[in-house]
Design an enzyme around this catalytic site. Sequence first.
Site, PDB file in Angstrom:
ATOM      1  N   ARG A 115      39.688  -2.975 -17.418  1.00 46.07           N
ATOM      2  CA  ARG A 115      40.211  -1.686 -16.998  1.00 46.07           C
ATOM      3  C   ARG A 115      39.627  -1.337 -15.640  1.00 46.07           C
ATOM      4  NH1 ARG A 115      43.799  -1.769 -19.880  1.00 46.07           N
ATOM      5  NH2 ARG A 115      44.488  -0.322 -21.491  1.00 46.07           N
ATOM      6  N   GLU A 143      44.495   3.127 -10.389  1.00 46.03           N
ATOM      7  CA  GLU A 143      45.759   2.396 -10.215  1.00 46.03           C
ATOM      8  C   GLU A 143      46.938   3.297 -10.591  1.00 46.03           C
ATOM      9  OE1 GLU A 143      44.688  -0.790 -13.017  1.00 46.03           O
ATOM     10  OE2 GLU A 143      46.323  -0.110 -14.299  1.00 46.03           O
ATOM     11  N   HIS A 145      48.141  -5.255 -12.807  1.00 46.24           N
ATOM     12  CA  HIS A 145      47.941  -4.982 -14.242  1.00 46.24           C
ATOM     13  C   HIS A 145      49.008  -5.697 -15.090  1.00 46.24           C
ATOM     14  CE1 HIS A 145      46.109  -1.838 -17.191  1.00 46.24           C
ATOM     15  NE2 HIS A 145      46.464  -2.944 -17.833  1.00 46.24           N
TER      16      HIS A 145
HETATM   17  C1  DGY Z   1      46.415  -3.293 -22.678  1.00 45.54           C
HETATM   18  O1  DGY Z   1      47.082  -3.676 -23.630  1.00 45.54           O
HETATM   19  O2  DGY Z   1      45.435  -2.564 -22.812  1.00 45.54           O
HETATM   20  C2  DGY Z   1      46.881  -3.730 -21.338  1.00 45.54           C
HETATM   21  O3  DGY Z   1      45.912  -3.487 -20.367  1.00 45.54           O
HETATM   22  C3  DGY Z   1      48.177  -3.054 -20.976  1.00 45.54           C
HETATM   23  O4  DGY Z   1      47.904  -1.700 -20.731  1.00 45.54           O
END
Ligand code: DGY
Length: 330
Positions: free
Chosen positions: A243, A272, A290
Amino acid sequence: MAATAKPAILVARAVFPEVIDALRQHFEVDTNDDDVALTPDELTQRLQGKVGVLTTGSERVDAALLAACPQLRIAANIAVGFNNFDVPAMTAAGVLGTNTPDVLTETTADFGFALIMATARRLTESEHFLRAGQWNKWALDMFAGADVHGSTLGILGMGRIGQAIARRGALGFGMKVIYHNRSRLDAGIETELRARYVSRDQLLQQADHLILVLPYSAESHHAIGAAEIARMKPTATLVNIARGGIVDDAALAAALRDRRIAAAGLDVFEGEPKVHPDLLTVPNVVLTPHIASATLATRRAMAQLAADNVIAYLTEGRALTPLNPDVIRA
Ligand code: DGY
Protein backbone atom coordinates in the site's frame (compact mmCIF):
# COMPACT_ATOMS: atom_id res chain seq x y z
CA MET A 1 -50.61 -9.28 -5.08
CA ALA A 2 -47.98 -6.56 -5.60
CA ALA A 3 -44.39 -7.85 -5.78
CA THR A 4 -42.24 -6.86 -2.77
CA ALA A 5 -39.59 -4.28 -3.74
CA LYS A 6 -36.09 -5.67 -3.79
CA PRO A 7 -33.60 -4.18 -1.31
CA ALA A 8 -31.35 -1.54 -2.84
CA ILE A 9 -27.55 -1.65 -3.05
CA LEU A 10 -24.83 0.46 -4.64
CA VAL A 11 -21.88 -0.75 -6.67
CA ALA A 12 -19.56 2.20 -6.15
CA ARG A 13 -17.26 1.60 -9.15
CA ALA A 14 -17.76 0.02 -12.58
CA VAL A 15 -17.55 -3.77 -12.41
CA PHE A 16 -18.06 -6.64 -14.84
CA PRO A 17 -21.62 -6.87 -16.32
CA GLU A 18 -22.07 -10.50 -15.25
CA VAL A 19 -21.47 -9.48 -11.63
CA ILE A 20 -24.11 -6.76 -11.89
CA ASP A 21 -26.50 -9.31 -13.46
CA ALA A 22 -25.98 -11.69 -10.52
CA LEU A 23 -26.66 -8.88 -8.05
CA ARG A 24 -29.78 -7.76 -9.99
CA GLN A 25 -31.38 -11.15 -9.35
CA HIS A 26 -31.66 -10.12 -5.69
CA PHE A 27 -31.39 -6.35 -5.47
CA GLU A 28 -32.17 -3.00 -7.05
CA VAL A 29 -28.66 -2.11 -8.13
CA ASP A 30 -27.41 1.46 -8.47
CA THR A 31 -24.23 1.48 -10.56
CA ASN A 32 -21.48 4.00 -11.26
CA ASP A 33 -21.06 3.37 -14.97
CA ASP A 34 -18.86 6.46 -15.45
CA ASP A 35 -16.44 4.87 -12.96
CA VAL A 36 -15.43 8.23 -11.52
CA ALA A 37 -14.51 7.76 -7.85
CA LEU A 38 -17.28 9.23 -5.68
CA THR A 39 -16.40 11.91 -3.14
CA PRO A 40 -17.36 11.08 0.48
CA ASP A 41 -20.42 13.37 0.12
CA GLU A 42 -21.48 11.75 -3.16
CA LEU A 43 -21.04 8.29 -1.64
CA THR A 44 -23.17 9.27 1.35
CA GLN A 45 -25.87 10.62 -0.97
CA ARG A 46 -25.84 7.55 -3.21
CA LEU A 47 -26.08 5.27 -0.17
CA GLN A 48 -29.31 6.76 1.16
CA GLY A 49 -31.84 3.94 1.51
CA LYS A 50 -29.25 1.31 0.49
CA VAL A 51 -28.51 -1.80 2.55
CA GLY A 52 -25.31 -2.84 0.82
CA VAL A 53 -22.37 -1.41 -1.08
CA LEU A 54 -19.53 -2.87 -3.14
CA THR A 55 -16.48 -0.66 -2.68
CA THR A 56 -12.89 -0.50 -3.86
CA GLY A 57 -9.91 1.05 -2.08
CA SER A 58 -11.09 4.48 -3.31
CA GLU A 59 -14.17 4.59 -1.07
CA ARG A 60 -13.84 5.14 2.68
CA VAL A 61 -16.33 3.53 5.04
CA ASP A 62 -15.85 5.37 8.31
CA ALA A 63 -17.83 6.58 11.31
CA ALA A 64 -19.10 9.71 9.52
CA LEU A 65 -20.42 7.72 6.56
CA LEU A 66 -21.95 5.07 8.80
CA ALA A 67 -23.76 7.70 10.89
CA ALA A 68 -25.19 9.25 7.73
CA CYS A 69 -26.27 5.89 6.23
CA PRO A 70 -28.15 4.09 9.02
CA GLN A 71 -29.73 1.54 6.67
CA LEU A 72 -26.40 0.16 5.52
CA ARG A 73 -25.78 -3.48 6.58
CA ILE A 74 -22.78 -4.60 4.52
CA ALA A 75 -19.80 -3.07 2.73
CA ALA A 76 -17.98 -5.56 0.51
CA ASN A 77 -14.53 -4.41 -0.56
CA ILE A 78 -13.30 -5.59 -3.95
CA ALA A 79 -9.77 -5.85 -2.54
CA VAL A 80 -7.93 -7.93 -0.02
CA GLY A 81 -6.59 -4.78 1.67
CA PHE A 82 -9.21 -2.95 3.69
CA ASN A 83 -7.46 0.12 5.10
CA ASN A 84 -10.32 2.14 3.57
CA PHE A 85 -12.64 0.53 6.16
CA ASP A 86 -12.80 1.62 9.80
CA VAL A 87 -13.62 -1.89 10.97
CA PRO A 88 -14.18 -1.05 14.66
CA ALA A 89 -16.62 1.73 13.62
CA MET A 90 -18.39 -0.73 11.30
CA THR A 91 -18.69 -3.29 14.07
CA ALA A 92 -20.05 -0.64 16.44
CA ALA A 93 -22.61 0.34 13.80
CA GLY A 94 -23.52 -3.31 13.14
CA VAL A 95 -22.28 -3.12 9.54
CA LEU A 96 -20.49 -6.18 8.14
CA GLY A 97 -17.27 -5.67 6.19
CA THR A 98 -15.86 -8.24 3.78
CA ASN A 99 -12.73 -8.38 1.59
CA THR A 100 -11.39 -10.66 -1.16
CA PRO A 101 -8.57 -12.85 0.17
CA ASP A 102 -7.21 -15.97 -1.58
CA VAL A 103 -8.63 -15.31 -5.06
CA LEU A 104 -5.81 -12.85 -5.83
CA THR A 105 -2.89 -14.44 -3.98
CA GLU A 106 -1.09 -16.15 -6.87
CA THR A 107 -1.77 -13.37 -9.37
CA THR A 108 -0.43 -10.75 -6.97
CA ALA A 109 2.61 -12.88 -6.15
CA ASP A 110 3.30 -13.24 -9.90
CA PHE A 111 3.28 -9.47 -10.21
CA GLY A 112 5.48 -9.03 -7.16
CA PHE A 113 7.98 -11.25 -8.88
CA ALA A 114 7.59 -9.37 -12.15
CA LEU A 115 8.51 -6.16 -10.33
CA ILE A 116 11.47 -7.80 -8.59
CA MET A 117 12.75 -8.96 -11.99
CA ALA A 118 12.02 -5.68 -13.79
CA THR A 119 13.66 -3.67 -11.02
CA ALA A 120 16.76 -5.83 -10.64
CA ARG A 121 17.28 -6.14 -14.41
CA ARG A 122 16.46 -2.49 -15.23
CA LEU A 123 13.72 -3.43 -17.66
CA THR A 124 11.85 -0.15 -18.02
CA GLU A 125 14.97 2.00 -17.84
CA SER A 126 16.52 0.08 -20.73
CA GLU A 127 13.29 0.09 -22.72
CA HIS A 128 12.98 3.86 -22.38
CA PHE A 129 16.58 4.18 -23.59
CA LEU A 130 15.82 2.06 -26.64
CA ARG A 131 12.54 3.82 -27.45
CA ALA A 132 14.31 7.18 -27.18
CA GLY A 133 16.62 6.10 -30.02
CA GLN A 134 19.69 6.18 -27.78
CA TRP A 135 20.87 2.63 -28.57
CA ASN A 136 23.67 2.99 -31.08
CA LYS A 137 26.19 0.44 -29.79
CA TRP A 138 26.24 -2.64 -27.58
CA ALA A 139 28.47 -2.52 -24.48
CA LEU A 140 29.49 -5.12 -21.96
CA ASP A 141 28.15 -3.17 -18.98
CA MET A 142 25.07 -1.79 -20.72
CA PHE A 143 22.18 -1.81 -18.22
CA ALA A 144 24.02 -4.37 -16.11
CA GLY A 145 21.75 -5.03 -13.16
CA ALA A 146 21.66 -7.43 -10.22
CA ASP A 147 21.04 -11.17 -10.32
CA VAL A 148 17.78 -12.43 -8.92
CA HIS A 149 18.56 -16.16 -8.93
CA GLY A 150 20.66 -17.21 -5.98
CA SER A 151 20.35 -13.84 -4.24
CA THR A 152 18.74 -13.08 -0.87
CA LEU A 153 15.05 -12.25 -1.04
CA GLY A 154 13.73 -10.28 1.94
CA ILE A 155 9.98 -10.28 2.54
CA LEU A 156 8.37 -7.84 4.96
CA GLY A 157 4.89 -9.19 5.77
CA MET A 158 4.43 -12.94 5.49
CA GLY A 159 0.71 -13.47 4.91
CA ARG A 160 -0.70 -15.41 2.00
CA ILE A 161 0.89 -13.23 -0.68
CA GLY A 162 4.25 -13.06 1.09
CA GLN A 163 4.28 -16.85 1.30
CA ALA A 164 3.41 -17.23 -2.39
CA ILE A 165 6.33 -14.92 -3.23
CA ALA A 166 8.64 -16.89 -0.93
CA ARG A 167 7.69 -20.09 -2.75
CA ARG A 168 8.51 -18.55 -6.12
CA GLY A 169 11.83 -17.22 -4.83
CA ALA A 170 13.03 -20.37 -3.08
CA LEU A 171 11.74 -23.03 -5.46
CA GLY A 172 11.83 -21.18 -8.77
CA PHE A 173 14.90 -18.98 -8.43
CA GLY A 174 17.00 -20.71 -5.80
CA MET A 175 16.89 -17.60 -3.60
CA LYS A 176 17.72 -17.53 0.09
CA VAL A 177 14.47 -16.32 1.60
CA ILE A 178 14.42 -14.29 4.81
CA TYR A 179 11.31 -12.63 6.24
CA HIS A 180 10.01 -10.50 9.03
CA ASN A 181 6.42 -10.49 10.18
CA ARG A 182 4.41 -9.52 13.27
CA SER A 183 4.17 -13.21 14.10
CA ARG A 184 6.56 -15.94 13.10
CA LEU A 185 5.28 -18.75 10.85
CA ASP A 186 4.98 -22.32 12.11
CA ALA A 187 8.22 -24.26 11.74
CA GLY A 188 6.58 -26.62 9.22
CA ILE A 189 5.59 -23.74 6.94
CA GLU A 190 9.05 -22.16 7.26
CA THR A 191 10.58 -25.46 6.17
CA GLU A 192 8.18 -25.84 3.25
CA LEU A 193 8.91 -22.29 2.09
CA ARG A 194 12.62 -22.54 2.92
CA ALA A 195 12.18 -19.20 4.65
CA ARG A 196 14.16 -17.96 7.65
CA TYR A 197 12.71 -15.56 10.21
CA VAL A 198 14.95 -12.56 10.97
CA SER A 199 14.62 -9.28 12.83
CA ARG A 200 13.47 -6.23 10.89
CA ASP A 201 16.98 -4.85 11.05
CA GLN A 202 18.56 -8.05 9.73
CA LEU A 203 16.01 -8.07 6.94
CA LEU A 204 16.98 -4.55 5.90
CA GLN A 205 20.69 -5.30 6.09
CA GLN A 206 20.78 -8.72 4.42
CA ALA A 207 18.22 -8.54 1.60
CA ASP A 208 19.46 -8.14 -1.96
CA HIS A 209 15.85 -7.66 -3.01
CA LEU A 210 13.35 -6.49 -0.41
CA ILE A 211 9.62 -6.77 -1.13
CA LEU A 212 6.88 -5.23 1.01
CA VAL A 213 3.67 -7.21 1.41
CA LEU A 214 2.38 -6.01 4.77
CA PRO A 215 -1.01 -4.39 5.43
CA TYR A 216 -1.22 -0.62 5.81
CA SER A 217 -2.07 0.70 9.26
CA ALA A 218 -1.00 3.55 11.54
CA GLU A 219 1.72 1.16 12.71
CA SER A 220 3.09 0.47 9.23
CA HIS A 221 2.90 4.11 8.05
CA HIS A 222 6.37 4.98 6.70
CA ALA A 223 7.74 1.62 7.84
CA ILE A 224 10.36 2.28 5.16
CA GLY A 225 11.80 5.79 5.36
CA ALA A 226 15.24 7.36 5.14
CA ALA A 227 16.54 5.56 8.26
CA GLU A 228 15.46 2.13 7.01
CA ILE A 229 16.79 2.74 3.50
CA ALA A 230 20.13 3.71 5.07
CA ARG A 231 20.31 0.22 6.62
CA MET A 232 19.96 -1.47 3.21
CA LYS A 233 22.81 -2.55 0.94
CA PRO A 234 23.70 0.09 -1.66
CA THR A 235 23.19 -2.64 -4.28
CA ALA A 236 19.75 -3.62 -2.97
CA THR A 237 16.39 -3.16 -4.66
CA LEU A 238 13.08 -2.37 -2.96
CA VAL A 239 9.63 -3.38 -4.25
CA ASN A 240 6.32 -2.16 -2.80
CA ILE A 241 3.14 -3.99 -3.85
CA ALA A 242 1.45 -3.48 -0.47
CA ARG A 243 0.00 0.00 0.00
CA GLY A 244 1.04 3.58 -0.52
CA GLY A 245 2.10 5.17 2.76
CA ILE A 246 4.14 2.17 3.89
CA VAL A 247 7.09 3.76 2.08
CA ASP A 248 8.00 7.42 2.56
CA ASP A 249 7.98 8.17 -1.17
CA ALA A 250 9.90 11.47 -0.85
CA ALA A 251 12.67 9.77 1.13
CA LEU A 252 12.78 6.91 -1.38
CA ALA A 253 13.02 9.26 -4.35
CA ALA A 254 15.95 11.07 -2.68
CA ALA A 255 17.66 7.75 -1.92
CA LEU A 256 17.24 6.56 -5.51
CA ARG A 257 18.57 9.86 -6.87
CA ASP A 258 21.64 9.58 -4.62
CA ARG A 259 22.01 5.85 -5.44
CA ARG A 260 21.81 4.91 -1.76
CA ILE A 261 20.03 1.79 -3.03
CA ALA A 262 20.22 0.53 -6.60
CA ALA A 263 16.60 0.65 -7.67
CA ALA A 264 12.95 0.35 -6.68
CA GLY A 265 9.75 -1.05 -8.15
CA LEU A 266 6.52 0.56 -7.00
CA ASP A 267 2.92 -0.44 -7.70
CA VAL A 268 1.41 1.67 -4.91
CA PHE A 269 1.95 5.29 -3.88
CA GLU A 270 1.20 7.75 -1.12
CA GLY A 271 -1.89 9.71 -2.22
CA GLU A 272 -2.33 7.65 -5.43
CA PRO A 273 -3.30 8.11 -8.20
CA LYS A 274 -0.97 11.07 -7.63
CA VAL A 275 2.70 10.07 -7.72
CA HIS A 276 5.44 11.99 -5.92
CA PRO A 277 6.96 14.18 -8.69
CA ASP A 278 10.53 13.24 -7.71
CA LEU A 279 9.77 9.57 -8.43
CA LEU A 280 8.92 10.54 -11.99
CA THR A 281 12.33 12.07 -12.57
CA VAL A 282 14.64 9.33 -11.22
CA PRO A 283 15.55 6.66 -13.80
CA ASN A 284 16.13 3.74 -11.43
CA VAL A 285 12.53 3.10 -10.50
CA VAL A 286 9.87 0.96 -12.18
CA LEU A 287 6.41 2.49 -11.72
CA THR A 288 3.06 0.75 -12.27
CA PRO A 289 -0.48 1.98 -11.48
CA HIS A 290 -1.65 -0.37 -8.68
CA ILE A 291 -2.14 -3.38 -10.95
CA ALA A 292 -0.66 -6.25 -8.94
CA SER A 293 -3.93 -8.20 -8.95
CA ALA A 294 -4.93 -7.11 -12.44
CA THR A 295 -5.55 -10.12 -14.58
CA LEU A 296 -9.03 -10.37 -16.02
CA ALA A 297 -9.65 -13.71 -14.34
CA THR A 298 -8.57 -12.44 -10.93
CA ARG A 299 -10.34 -9.09 -11.10
CA ARG A 300 -13.51 -10.98 -12.11
CA ALA A 301 -13.05 -13.39 -9.20
CA MET A 302 -12.56 -10.47 -6.78
CA ALA A 303 -15.71 -8.69 -7.94
CA GLN A 304 -17.68 -11.95 -7.89
CA LEU A 305 -16.52 -12.76 -4.35
CA ALA A 306 -17.58 -9.30 -3.16
CA ALA A 307 -20.98 -9.81 -4.82
CA ASP A 308 -21.31 -13.30 -3.33
CA ASN A 309 -20.65 -11.85 0.12
CA VAL A 310 -23.42 -9.26 -0.34
CA ILE A 311 -25.87 -11.86 -1.68
CA ALA A 312 -25.06 -14.41 1.05
CA TYR A 313 -25.34 -11.88 3.86
CA LEU A 314 -28.45 -10.05 2.75
CA THR A 315 -30.35 -13.16 1.70
CA GLU A 316 -29.09 -15.79 4.18
CA GLY A 317 -27.33 -13.90 6.97
CA ARG A 318 -23.92 -15.45 6.30
CA ALA A 319 -20.74 -14.27 4.58
CA LEU A 320 -17.84 -15.97 2.85
CA THR A 321 -14.97 -13.71 3.91
CA PRO A 322 -16.13 -11.53 6.80
CA LEU A 323 -13.76 -9.05 8.46
CA ASN A 324 -15.89 -8.55 11.57
CA PRO A 325 -17.87 -11.79 11.99
CA ASP A 326 -19.13 -10.59 15.39
CA VAL A 327 -21.65 -8.53 13.44
CA ILE A 328 -23.12 -11.77 12.04
CA ARG A 329 -23.23 -13.47 15.42
CA ALA A 330 -24.82 -10.47 17.17
C1 DGY B 1 -6.02 -5.33 -2.96
O1 DGY B 1 -6.73 -6.29 -3.22
O2 DGY B 1 -5.87 -4.91 -1.81
C2 DGY B 1 -5.37 -4.66 -4.12
O3 DGY B 1 -4.39 -3.77 -3.69
C3 DGY B 1 -6.40 -3.95 -4.96
O4 DGY B 1 -6.86 -2.84 -4.24
